[in-house]
Design a protein around this motif. Sequence first.
Motif, PDB file in Angstrom:
ATOM      1  N   PHE A  57      -1.951  -6.361  -3.437  1.00  0.00           N
ATOM      2  CA  PHE A  57      -0.756  -5.523  -3.554  1.00  0.00           C
ATOM      3  C   PHE A  57      -0.497  -4.660  -2.322  1.00  0.00           C
ATOM      4  O   PHE A  57       0.187  -3.634  -2.403  1.00  0.00           O
ATOM      5  N   ALA A  58      -0.991  -5.096  -1.190  1.00  0.00           N
ATOM      6  CA  ALA A  58      -0.854  -4.326   0.052  1.00  0.00           C
ATOM      7  C   ALA A  58       0.601  -4.020   0.393  1.00  0.00           C
ATOM      8  O   ALA A  58       0.891  -2.987   0.998  1.00  0.00           O
ATOM      9  N   ASN A  59       1.525  -4.870  -0.006  1.00  0.00           N
ATOM     10  CA  ASN A  59       2.943  -4.680   0.339  1.00  0.00           C
ATOM     11  C   ASN A  59       3.761  -4.038  -0.774  1.00  0.00           C
ATOM     12  O   ASN A  59       4.987  -4.032  -0.699  1.00  0.00           O
ATOM     13  N   ASN A  60       3.112  -3.518  -1.788  1.00  0.00           N
ATOM     14  CA  ASN A  60       3.825  -2.874  -2.887  1.00  0.00           C
ATOM     15  C   ASN A  60       3.459  -1.396  -2.921  1.00  0.00           C
ATOM     16  O   ASN A  60       2.401  -1.017  -3.417  1.00  0.00           O
ATOM     17  N   ALA A  61       4.351  -0.564  -2.414  1.00  0.00           N
ATOM     18  CA  ALA A  61       4.091   0.870  -2.298  1.00  0.00           C
ATOM     19  C   ALA A  61       4.006   1.566  -3.656  1.00  0.00           C
ATOM     20  O   ALA A  61       3.492   2.684  -3.742  1.00  0.00           O
ATOM     21  N   LYS A  62       4.479   0.931  -4.716  1.00  0.00           N
ATOM     22  CA  LYS A  62       4.444   1.532  -6.048  1.00  0.00           C
ATOM     23  C   LYS A  62       3.062   1.434  -6.695  1.00  0.00           C
ATOM     24  O   LYS A  62       2.791   2.109  -7.675  1.00  0.00           O
ATOM     25  N   ILE A  63       2.201   0.585  -6.130  1.00  0.00           N
ATOM     26  CA  ILE A  63       0.901   0.335  -6.750  1.00  0.00           C
ATOM     27  C   ILE A  63      -0.200   1.031  -5.966  1.00  0.00           C
ATOM     28  O   ILE A  63      -0.326   0.876  -4.758  1.00  0.00           O
ATOM     29  N   LYS A  64      -0.997   1.791  -6.701  1.00  0.00           N
ATOM     30  CA  LYS A  64      -2.133   2.512  -6.137  1.00  0.00           C
ATOM     31  C   LYS A  64      -3.375   2.069  -6.899  1.00  0.00           C
ATOM     32  O   LYS A  64      -3.347   1.952  -8.123  1.00  0.00           O
ATOM     33  N   VAL A  65      -4.451   1.810  -6.179  1.00  0.00           N
ATOM     34  CA  VAL A  65      -5.694   1.352  -6.813  1.00  0.00           C
ATOM     35  C   VAL A  65      -6.744   2.457  -6.698  1.00  0.00           C
ATOM     36  O   VAL A  65      -6.980   2.984  -5.609  1.00  0.00           O
ATOM     37  N   VAL A  66      -7.344   2.796  -7.837  1.00  0.00           N
ATOM     38  CA  VAL A  66      -8.372   3.843  -7.873  1.00  0.00           C
ATOM     39  C   VAL A  66      -9.580   3.330  -8.641  1.00  0.00           C
ATOM     40  O   VAL A  66      -9.477   2.379  -9.412  1.00  0.00           O
ATOM     41  N   THR A  67     -10.707   3.963  -8.416  1.00  0.00           N
ATOM     42  CA  THR A  67     -11.904   3.688  -9.208  1.00  0.00           C
ATOM     43  C   THR A  67     -12.324   4.986  -9.882  1.00  0.00           C
ATOM     44  O   THR A  67     -12.103   6.075  -9.341  1.00  0.00           O
TER      45      THR A  67
END
Length: 157
Positions: A57-67
């Motif tokens: 999802f590198a090109n989707n600014a709406k998506i953030k990945v967290v742990t």
Amino acid sequence: MKAIYPGSFDPITNGHIDIINRASNFFDELIIGVMMNSKKKYMFSIEERKKLIEQQFANNAKIKVVTFQGLLVDYMKKHHIKVIIKGLRTVTDYAYEAQMALTNKNLYKDAETFFIHSTEKYSLISSSIVKEIYSYGGELTDYVPKHVVDALKEKLS
């Protein structure tokens, strides 16, 4: 409004990706919460799983990945999130996820769970099945993106 899609994602599958893409159409921010479940044994570390999702999802600014570890609702309260996204493949998924939705609502009265039914072509995909198919040399093109296949090859070589 923001929402969270929690899961183990060990590894992320095309089914997960489909749910994420569809859910992201309805929210300003979609947080992918890569979690640890003490009852599961993982192939990929939590950071490796996070990286695989970020690559997708590198090109989707709406998506953030967290742990994170601990209760989902504690993370939600801390970050002012009220919506949980859950993908459903089968009736069995629904039975489990409905129980979790009620538990989360009991622990955090503002929490609402939105269920998204999987697309038919992804309804049989799970991370466990992907790992089993791969362990026997099966073809994974329809199940996971190429960068995940590459990560599996590296992990199991």
